[in-house]
Structure formats: C-alpha cells, structure tokens
Design an enzyme around this catalytic site. Structure first.
Site, short mmCIF file in Angstrom:
data_model
loop_
_atom_site.label_atom_id
_atom_site.label_comp_id
_atom_site.label_asym_id
_atom_site.label_seq_id
_atom_site.Cartn_x
_atom_site.Cartn_y
_atom_site.Cartn_z
N GLY A 134 70.78 -31.84 -43.01
CA GLY A 134 69.91 -33.17 -43.48
C GLY A 134 69.59 -33.21 -44.71
O GLY A 134 69.42 -32.12 -45.48
N GLY B 143 66.31 -34.65 -45.53
CA GLY B 143 64.74 -34.70 -45.32
C GLY B 143 64.07 -33.98 -46.37
O GLY B 143 64.46 -32.97 -46.95
N ALA B 144 62.65 -34.37 -46.39
CA ALA B 144 61.81 -33.84 -47.06
C ALA B 144 61.57 -32.23 -47.07
O ALA B 144 61.70 -31.58 -47.97
CB ALA B 144 60.48 -34.31 -47.23
N GLY C 249 63.70 -30.36 -45.50
CA GLY C 249 65.02 -29.71 -45.52
C GLY C 249 65.07 -29.50 -47.01
O GLY C 249 65.39 -28.32 -47.45
N ASN D 297 57.87 -32.50 -35.90
CA ASN D 297 56.75 -33.13 -35.28
C ASN D 297 57.11 -33.20 -33.78
O ASN D 297 58.29 -33.69 -33.57
CB ASN D 297 56.40 -34.27 -36.08
CG ASN D 297 55.56 -34.24 -37.22
OD1 ASN D 297 54.97 -32.90 -37.31
ND2 ASN D 297 55.32 -35.22 -37.92
N LYS E 11 49.15 -28.53 -32.69
CA LYS E 11 50.00 -29.45 -33.68
C LYS E 11 50.07 -30.81 -33.09
O LYS E 11 49.99 -31.95 -33.59
CB LYS E 11 51.21 -28.97 -34.19
CG LYS E 11 52.09 -29.80 -35.26
CD LYS E 11 51.38 -29.72 -36.61
CE LYS E 11 51.88 -30.74 -37.86
NZ LYS E 11 53.11 -30.75 -38.10
N ASN F 258 48.71 -39.58 -36.55
CA ASN F 258 49.98 -40.35 -36.99
C ASN F 258 50.05 -41.85 -36.24
O ASN F 258 49.93 -42.87 -37.07
CB ASN F 258 51.18 -39.46 -36.42
CG ASN F 258 51.38 -38.41 -37.03
OD1 ASN F 258 50.59 -37.64 -37.65
ND2 ASN F 258 52.76 -37.98 -37.36
N ASN G 103 45.56 -40.60 -44.63
CA ASN G 103 44.72 -39.65 -43.62
C ASN G 103 43.31 -39.54 -43.85
O ASN G 103 42.54 -39.70 -42.70
CB ASN G 103 45.54 -38.33 -43.59
CG ASN G 103 47.02 -38.40 -43.33
OD1 ASN G 103 47.56 -39.32 -42.71
ND2 ASN G 103 47.65 -37.30 -43.59
N SER H 173 53.48 -39.21 -41.72
CA SER H 173 54.85 -39.52 -41.73
C SER H 173 55.15 -40.75 -40.75
O SER H 173 56.11 -41.63 -41.19
CB SER H 173 55.73 -38.53 -41.00
OG SER H 173 55.04 -38.12 -39.79
O1 PAF Z 1 53.40 -36.21 -39.61
C1 PAF Z 1 52.45 -35.86 -40.62
O2 PAF Z 1 52.42 -36.70 -41.57
C2 PAF Z 1 51.68 -34.55 -40.60
O3 PAF Z 1 52.08 -33.80 -39.51
C3 PAF Z 1 50.26 -34.57 -40.56
C4 PAF Z 1 49.61 -33.33 -40.00
C5 PAF Z 1 49.70 -35.71 -39.75
C6 PAF Z 1 49.60 -34.83 -42.01
O4 PAF Z 1 50.06 -35.93 -42.52
#
Ligand code: PAF
Length: 294
Positions: free
Chosen positions: A11, A13-14, A16, A101, A181, A189, A199, A251
């Site tokens: 892929g 993505g960022a 990758g 994630n 995590k 999120n 954030n 994200s």
């Molecule tokens: O998904 C995300 O953006 C990251 O895992 C986190 C830890 C929330 C930081 O932006």
C-alpha cells in the site's frame, strides 16, 4: 544492516511510505506492493523540516514469490481484502506483519493463513500525506511487536524488523501493548473525530467527564479480557499522547473530515464485541460506533 531478507510493504499509506523512505535511507531497500502500478517521486519533509525526494516504484505482484517479510501498514479494514487480493501468490514461508490501529484482524488472519508466520505490531512513528506524492514525518516514535505464530528463523526476522521499525521492543505477549494502544485510540480517535478538534484540544476541562466515563468502560473491558487497565493510568497515558501530538489531527478525525471509512469497527467496535461477550456495559462505546460508522 543487511540480512538478505526481501521485505515488501503493501500500500501507499503514510506509515508504509515512511518505512519505505527509512529503509532506502538505511541502504536496505524494501520493495513495494500496490493494487495498481505506482511510479512516482515522493517528496519527503523530515522532522527537522529538511526536504528531499525518494523514487517510489511498486513491484509486480509476482515479486511476492521472493518475499520473506510482508508488512501491512494499512487501515484495519483493508488488511483482509489486501491479503485476499494477493493470497494465491503468497508463499507459506512469508512472515506477515500486521501494523495498524485497532484490534480484531489478528484472529481473522491467523484463521485464513494457517501456515504463515505472523507478527502483530503497533507503532507511534507518525507521518501524514498532504498529497499523494508527499509525506511529512511528524513524530519519531517506537514500535512494540510480537509473534502470533513464529517463523523458523525468528531472530533474523526480528533483527531485520528492529532496524526498520527502530526502536522496536519485542514482547512475549504483544496483546499487552496492543490493548494499551487500543485504549488510547478508543478515546482520542472518536472524540477528536466527533468534535473535529486537534488531539491537544482534548485536554480542555469541558471534555474531561466524557473522557473519564469512556475510560471507565474501556478499563473494565480490558481488565476482564486479562489485560488490567487502571483508570488513572489510562487517563494519564491518554492525556500524555494528546499533549505529545497536540498539533495533530488523529487518523479518525481526518477520515471523518474527508468522509472516508473510519477504523471505528476495529477500535470501539472491537471493545463492544469483547464487552458483550463478557456481559459488560458497552453503552458509550456502542454509541460512538453508531455515530461514527457512516
Ligand atoms: O490514530 C492516530 O491518530 C494515533 O494513533 C493517535 C495515537 C491517536 C495520535 O494521533
């Protein structure tokens, strides 16, 4: 370090792209696998603001026959479709590295690929893509990894991945760091996505009651699943990540903003599934899933 192992990244993505750039800088190029042929010059902005370019070219899927390590730095919901797409060409000795994630894909991949060695990992290395041919590195993080099914040559693979994902910590039970995590993602999120905030804004007092109520639910589910999650410790970790990434959009915030599918099903959705299996209250997580699923 040259371990003579062929690594492919799936892929565009960022994360990758970030791994691809890091491996090229270290003189140990990775190969790239995309659904469509890709050939471009990637403009890279480093943490210190310096800029450079990296030629970026994807391989033909047939190159998979020589692949020792296949890294999947994708959205959680893209993992199975991507593996399905390449499965006929995938050798059984190839180690699959799940790097995303959320949780829930490990069980599915273990079932569908009963012979391949599998690693699950979670990283705090951070980058975003302002445009398809640009990558901006925003955080020098660390990686937590562990085997879900070990290969015949685990040390070689670990050494190789440790240099690519450095600093990389190896765990006997990788689900322990993954649950931590997950708890952080389950709060930062969805809330930053719902309220469309960065954030860092989550530290404002007006969000504290909602954060604490959500943590109470998440902590009970984690603990009953065998991964004790103290509420005060979770709150401290969440506020610390929000602070360290204060200027970033999460994200899920970006997925919501651009009206893309979110990973909610693999984050809060996973918690709802686990909580229901254990007969626990999942009201707040279920509400977030409902509000962020469309
Ligand atoms: O998904 C995300 O953006 C990251 O895992 C986190 C830890 C929330 C930081 O932006």
């Amino acid at each position: 370090m040259n371990t003579d192992l062929t690594t492919m990244i799936v892929g565009n993505g960022a994360i990758g792209n970030l791994l691809y750039v890091r491996s090229h800088q270290a003189g140990q190029p990775c190969r790239l696998l995309c659904r469509q042929k890709l050939s471009q010059i990637l403009e890279v902005t480093c943490l210190d603001g310096s800029k450079h370019t990296c030629a970026f070219q994807s391989d033909e899927p047939e190159a998979l026959s020589q692949c020792d390590i296949l890294i999947l730095p994708l959205k959680a919901y893209q993992i199975l479709p991507a593996l399905d797409h390449f499965s006929v060409l995938l050798p059984v000795h190839t180690t699959l590295v799940l790097l995303h994630n959320g949780m829930g894909t490990a069980e599915q991949v273990m079932q569908q690929f009963p012979h391949n060695p599998i690693i699950a990992a979670t990283t705090t290395h951070a980058a975003f893509k302002p445009a398809v041919n640009q990558i901006c590195i925003t955080g020098e993080g660390a990686t937590q990894a562990g085997w879900l099914r070990q290969s015949l040559q685990p040390k070689r693979i670990e050494q190789h991945l440790s240099s690519l994902l450095a600093p990389c910590h190896w765990h006997q039970d990788v689900f322990a760091p993954m649950w931590k995590k997950l708890a952080i993602n389950a709060v930062i999120n969805p809330l930053t996505a719902l309220y469309q905030i960065k954030n860092g804004e989550l530290s404002a007092p007006k969000y504290r009651a909602e954060i604490e109520a959500l943590i109470a639910e998440v902590s009970a589910i984690m603990t009953a699943s065998g991964y004790p999650g103290d509420e005060q410790e979770l709150l401290a970790s969440i506020l610390s990540v929000a602070e360290l990434t204060a200027g970033n959009f999460s994200s899920m915030n970006r997925d919501r903003f651009y009206q893309r599918q979110t990973e909610i099903g693999y984050i809060n959705g996973y918690l709802v599934k686990k909580g229901q299996e254990l007969g626990l209250n999942t009201r707040l997580n279920a509400e977030l899933v409902q509000r962020l699923s469309c």
